[in-house]
Design a protein around this motif. Structure first.
Motif, short mmCIF file in Angstrom:
data_model
loop_
_atom_site.label_atom_id
_atom_site.label_comp_id
_atom_site.label_asym_id
_atom_site.label_seq_id
_atom_site.Cartn_x
_atom_site.Cartn_y
_atom_site.Cartn_z
N ARG A 71 0.84 -1.20 0.00
CA ARG A 71 0.00 0.00 0.00
C ARG A 71 0.87 1.24 0.00
O ARG A 71 1.85 1.32 0.73
CB ARG A 71 -0.90 -0.02 1.23
CG ARG A 71 -2.04 0.92 1.14
CD ARG A 71 -3.03 0.68 2.25
NE ARG A 71 -3.26 1.97 2.89
CZ ARG A 71 -3.66 2.11 4.12
NH1 ARG A 71 -3.86 1.08 4.88
NH2 ARG A 71 -3.86 3.30 4.62
N ASP A 106 0.76 5.72 -0.03
CA ASP A 106 -0.11 6.87 0.18
C ASP A 106 -0.19 7.68 -1.12
O ASP A 106 0.32 7.27 -2.15
CB ASP A 106 0.38 7.72 1.36
CG ASP A 106 1.75 8.33 1.13
OD1 ASP A 106 2.29 8.20 0.02
OD2 ASP A 106 2.28 8.95 2.08
N ASN A 107 -0.83 8.83 -1.06
CA ASN A 107 -1.02 9.65 -2.25
C ASN A 107 0.28 10.19 -2.84
O ASN A 107 0.32 10.60 -3.99
CB ASN A 107 -1.97 10.80 -1.96
CG ASN A 107 -3.37 10.33 -1.69
OD1 ASN A 107 -3.74 9.24 -2.10
ND2 ASN A 107 -4.14 11.13 -0.97
N PHE A 108 1.33 10.20 -2.04
CA PHE A 108 2.61 10.74 -2.49
C PHE A 108 3.59 9.65 -2.90
O PHE A 108 4.73 9.93 -3.23
CB PHE A 108 3.23 11.61 -1.39
CG PHE A 108 2.33 12.73 -0.97
CD1 PHE A 108 2.11 13.81 -1.80
CD2 PHE A 108 1.68 12.70 0.26
CE1 PHE A 108 1.27 14.85 -1.43
CE2 PHE A 108 0.84 13.72 0.65
CZ PHE A 108 0.62 14.80 -0.20
N GLY A 109 3.16 8.39 -2.87
CA GLY A 109 4.01 7.29 -3.28
C GLY A 109 4.87 6.72 -2.18
O GLY A 109 5.77 5.92 -2.44
N ASN A 110 4.62 7.13 -0.93
CA ASN A 110 5.37 6.61 0.20
C ASN A 110 4.72 5.34 0.71
O ASN A 110 3.50 5.24 0.77
CB ASN A 110 5.43 7.65 1.32
CG ASN A 110 6.09 8.93 0.87
OD1 ASN A 110 7.06 8.91 0.13
ND2 ASN A 110 5.53 10.06 1.28
N THR A 169 1.22 4.66 -14.17
CA THR A 169 0.06 4.90 -15.03
C THR A 169 0.18 4.15 -16.34
O THR A 169 -0.83 3.94 -17.02
CB THR A 169 -0.09 6.41 -15.31
OG1 THR A 169 1.12 6.91 -15.89
CG2 THR A 169 -0.41 7.18 -14.05
#
Length: 148
Positions: free
Chosen positions: A34, A36-40, A117
């Protein structure tokens, strides 16, 4: 036709197992599942836990559909063939989805910089196939009912 679908299901099961083993060999000791929105990374599990959970999901999905297709009895033989074919072909679609997800997890854990993407649409394609297969069953059964 049912024999051909059974053979396709068996081949997809073997390909899924091979894909799982390939992904297991290529992932690090801690698997990121998983972001987060920032790729962490937000969620991590051990490599062995990932493998065994994935294997259990694969086995439950495939063999529950297989045993249900073998054990259900219908009065009409054509309905039985339709249901058996649908259940085993649905297992093929689920195997395709599992392969896509495992390869995506492997890609995230590879450590390379990659534009997700470029391949992220494959997950949506696999989910669309699952939805299409679920919607197709009532349509096929209604069409059979109308024709008979």
């Amino acid at each position: 036709m049912t024999r051909l679908i059974k053979a396709g299901w068996f081949v997809s099961l073997l390909v899924s197992l091979a894909a799982l083993l390939y992904v297991y060999a290529s992932i690090p000791a801690e698997v990121i599942y998983r972001l987060d929105n920032f790729g962490n990374p937000v969620g991590e599990i051990s490599r062995e836990t990932f493998f065994y959970v994935s294997l259990i999901i694969l086995v439950i999905a495939n063999f529950s559909l297989y045993t249900v297709s073998r054990s259900l009895q219908y009065k009409d033989e054509s309905i039985k063939n339709i249901m058996t074919s649908w259940q085993l072909s649905f297992a093929v679609v689920l195997n395709f989805f599992f392969i896509i997800v495992w390869n995506f997890i492997s890609l995230v854990n590879s450590g390379e910089h990659y534009a997700y993407t470029n391949s992220g649409y494959l997950i949506y394609v696999a989910l669309g196939l699952i939805a299409l297969w679920v919607i197709a069953l009532p349509v096929i059964l209604i069409k059979k009912k109308i024709s008979s």
